[in-house]
Design a protein around this motif. Structure first.
Motif, PDB file in Angstrom:
ATOM      1  N   THR A 136     -44.567  -7.326  38.089  1.00 51.98           N
ATOM      2  CA  THR A 136     -44.283  -8.135  36.914  1.00 51.98           C
ATOM      3  C   THR A 136     -44.636  -9.596  37.147  1.00 51.98           C
ATOM      4  O   THR A 136     -45.190 -10.266  36.272  1.00 51.98           O
ATOM      5  CB  THR A 136     -42.795  -8.014  36.530  1.00 51.98           C
ATOM      6  OG1 THR A 136     -42.453  -6.630  36.419  1.00 51.98           O
ATOM      7  CG2 THR A 136     -42.510  -8.695  35.210  1.00 51.98           C
ATOM      8  N   SER A 137     -44.326 -10.100  38.328  1.00 49.68           N
ATOM      9  CA  SER A 137     -44.643 -11.478  38.662  1.00 49.68           C
ATOM     10  C   SER A 137     -46.151 -11.708  38.655  1.00 49.68           C
ATOM     11  O   SER A 137     -46.630 -12.753  38.168  1.00 49.68           O
ATOM     12  CB  SER A 137     -44.067 -11.831  40.036  1.00 49.68           C
ATOM     13  OG  SER A 137     -44.334 -13.168  40.380  1.00 49.68           O
ATOM     14  N   ALA A 138     -46.916 -10.760  39.183  1.00 48.97           N
ATOM     15  CA  ALA A 138     -48.370 -10.879  39.205  1.00 48.97           C
ATOM     16  C   ALA A 138     -48.939 -10.893  37.791  1.00 48.97           C
ATOM     17  O   ALA A 138     -49.822 -11.696  37.463  1.00 48.97           O
ATOM     18  CB  ALA A 138     -48.974  -9.733  40.011  1.00 48.97           C
ATOM     19  N   VAL A 139     -48.421 -10.015  36.947  1.00 51.17           N
ATOM     20  CA  VAL A 139     -48.882  -9.946  35.554  1.00 51.17           C
ATOM     21  C   VAL A 139     -48.505 -11.222  34.808  1.00 51.17           C
ATOM     22  O   VAL A 139     -49.337 -11.823  34.116  1.00 51.17           O
ATOM     23  CB  VAL A 139     -48.282  -8.714  34.865  1.00 51.17           C
ATOM     24  CG1 VAL A 139     -48.512  -8.766  33.359  1.00 51.17           C
ATOM     25  CG2 VAL A 139     -48.871  -7.432  35.449  1.00 51.17           C
ATOM     26  N   ALA A 140     -47.252 -11.638  34.950  1.00 53.17           N
ATOM     27  CA  ALA A 140     -46.800 -12.852  34.269  1.00 53.17           C
ATOM     28  C   ALA A 140     -47.582 -14.066  34.746  1.00 53.17           C
ATOM     29  O   ALA A 140     -47.932 -14.951  33.953  1.00 53.17           O
ATOM     30  CB  ALA A 140     -45.302 -13.054  34.503  1.00 53.17           C
ATOM     31  N   GLY A 141     -47.857 -14.130  36.048  1.00 55.75           N
ATOM     32  CA  GLY A 141     -48.618 -15.247  36.582  1.00 55.75           C
ATOM     33  C   GLY A 141     -50.030 -15.294  36.037  1.00 55.75           C
ATOM     34  O   GLY A 141     -50.549 -16.367  35.712  1.00 55.75           O
ATOM     35  N   ALA A 142     -50.663 -14.123  35.920  1.00 54.29           N
ATOM     36  CA  ALA A 142     -52.023 -14.075  35.384  1.00 54.29           C
ATOM     37  C   ALA A 142     -52.048 -14.523  33.919  1.00 54.29           C
ATOM     38  O   ALA A 142     -52.925 -15.292  33.502  1.00 54.29           O
ATOM     39  CB  ALA A 142     -52.576 -12.657  35.508  1.00 54.29           C
ATOM     40  N   LEU A 143     -51.083 -14.051  33.148  1.00 54.05           N
ATOM     41  CA  LEU A 143     -51.019 -14.440  31.747  1.00 54.05           C
ATOM     42  C   LEU A 143     -50.728 -15.931  31.600  1.00 54.05           C
ATOM     43  O   LEU A 143     -51.297 -16.606  30.734  1.00 54.05           O
ATOM     44  CB  LEU A 143     -49.946 -13.611  31.039  1.00 54.05           C
ATOM     45  CG  LEU A 143     -50.256 -12.115  30.907  1.00 54.05           C
ATOM     46  CD1 LEU A 143     -49.024 -11.350  30.436  1.00 54.05           C
ATOM     47  CD2 LEU A 143     -51.418 -11.890  29.936  1.00 54.05           C
ATOM     48  N   ARG A 144     -49.868 -16.442  32.448  1.00 48.03           N
ATOM     49  CA  ARG A 144     -49.543 -17.875  32.399  1.00 48.03           C
ATOM     50  C   ARG A 144     -50.775 -18.717  32.753  1.00 48.03           C
ATOM     51  O   ARG A 144     -51.064 -19.727  32.104  1.00 48.03           O
ATOM     52  CB  ARG A 144     -48.399 -18.188  33.349  1.00 48.03           C
ATOM     53  CG  ARG A 144     -47.959 -19.653  33.328  1.00 48.03           C
ATOM     54  CD  ARG A 144     -46.780 -19.892  34.250  1.00 48.03           C
ATOM     55  NE  ARG A 144     -47.103 -19.669  35.650  1.00 48.03           N
ATOM     56  CZ  ARG A 144     -46.699 -18.615  36.353  1.00 48.03           C
ATOM     57  NH1 ARG A 144     -45.936 -17.688  35.789  1.00 48.03           N
ATOM     58  NH2 ARG A 144     -47.038 -18.467  37.621  1.00 48.03           N
ATOM     59  N   MET A 145     -51.505 -18.314  33.798  1.00 50.13           N
ATOM     60  CA  MET A 145     -52.696 -19.056  34.196  1.00 50.13           C
ATOM     61  C   MET A 145     -53.757 -19.029  33.103  1.00 50.13           C
ATOM     62  O   MET A 145     -54.446 -20.030  32.863  1.00 50.13           O
ATOM     63  CB  MET A 145     -53.259 -18.491  35.502  1.00 50.13           C
ATOM     64  CG  MET A 145     -52.443 -18.841  36.735  1.00 50.13           C
ATOM     65  SD  MET A 145     -53.303 -18.427  38.287  1.00 50.13           S
ATOM     66  CE  MET A 145     -53.283 -16.633  38.210  1.00 50.13           C
ATOM     67  N   ALA A 146     -53.895 -17.892  32.432  1.00 46.59           N
ATOM     68  CA  ALA A 146     -54.864 -17.801  31.344  1.00 46.59           C
ATOM     69  C   ALA A 146     -54.496 -18.755  30.214  1.00 46.59           C
ATOM     70  O   ALA A 146     -55.358 -19.449  29.654  1.00 46.59           O
ATOM     71  CB  ALA A 146     -54.941 -16.364  30.834  1.00 46.59           C
ATOM     72  N   GLY A 147     -53.206 -18.797  29.873  1.00 44.59           N
ATOM     73  CA  GLY A 147     -52.758 -19.681  28.814  1.00 44.59           C
ATOM     74  C   GLY A 147     -52.855 -21.144  29.186  1.00 44.59           C
ATOM     75  O   GLY A 147     -53.069 -22.008  28.315  1.00 44.59           O
TER      76      GLY A 147
END
Length: 236
Positions: A157-168
């Motif tokens: 979950t942290s990896a997914v959330a981090g990727a989405l945050r970086m994209a945004g």
């Protein structure tokens, strides 16, 4: 996949792989293949101040988190930017297990799934990547190193959330859609219950990656320990 590279280094992929790169499927089937990376991570961590003896569970958790983040970032970035999710068999995904993050990754998309809503993206990501690629890898890490499943599920979950945050962050016009995708993933499916929103809207996982066990390391920004320190509602 090429378009996703504008979001940052973790979103870049290589068109071709070198002969000595490791197939992603091998990471779930062969402890020797995964140990190549954990040995390197352990050496880096042990070289830090006051860290000559690093717990195997800590090494395994941080290795797992880094590899999952490397896999999911270009996929989610491509889906957010283009409206299609790249799909390929895990046997065709290869990664170079030596060096610093982000590790070189060859991820040739053999097909793609058209994405409409955030819920559709979340469902397709669960079907084509979380289930066949990430979850078997997570089970293997747990079996090889006896790491808590709660820790490893939180890592995903942290990896997914981090990727989405970086994209945004890289493309602010994607931020709202990235947030909606994360909420959809947290609401149902294999990631449900592994994280939540803080009172200020930021993401916090419901477990810890064990990074704090390294001398002087502190805690990560999305860690449940940070939520408790802040006194957030439902922080425990």
């Amino acid at each position: 996949m090429a378009a996703a590279g504008v979001l940052g280094p973790f979103f870049c992929v290589d068109e071709r792989r070198a002969p000595d790169w490791t197939c992603w499927a091998a990471l779930s089937a062969d402890a020797k293949a995964l140990r190549l990376r954990t040995d390197e991570v352990r050496a880096v961590l042990a070289a830090g101040p006051g860290s000559p003896d690093v717990e195997p569970g800590v090494v395994a958790s941080l290795t797992h988190l880094g590899l999952v983040a490397r896999l999911v970032s270009p996929l989610l970035g491509a889906a957010l930017l283009s409206g299609v999710l790249p799909v390929t068999p895990v046997e065709d995904v290869h990664i170079d297990l030596t060096g610093a993050n982000p590790l070189p990754l060859a991820l040739p998309a053999t097909s793609a799934v058209a994405i409409g809503s955030a819920e559709e993206l979340a469902a397709a990501f669960q079907l084509h990547w979380l289930t066949p690629a990430v979850r078997p890898f997570t089970r293997a890490v747990r079996a090889f190193w006896s790491v808590s499943p709660r820790v490893l599920e939180g890592n995903v979950t942290s990896a997914v959330a981090g990727a989405l945050r970086m994209a945004g962050t890289a493309r602010p016009e994607l931020a709202a859609r990235a947030d909606a995708v994360l909420d959809a993933l947290l609401g149902s499916g294999p990631l449900a219950g592994t994280g939540r929103r803080r009172d200020d809207g930021s993401f916090v996982r419901r477990s810890c990656c064990l990074f704090y066990r390294l001398p002087g390391a502190g805690i990560c920004g999305d860690c449940v320990l940070d939520a408790r320190a802040r006194g957030d509602e439902n922080g425990a």
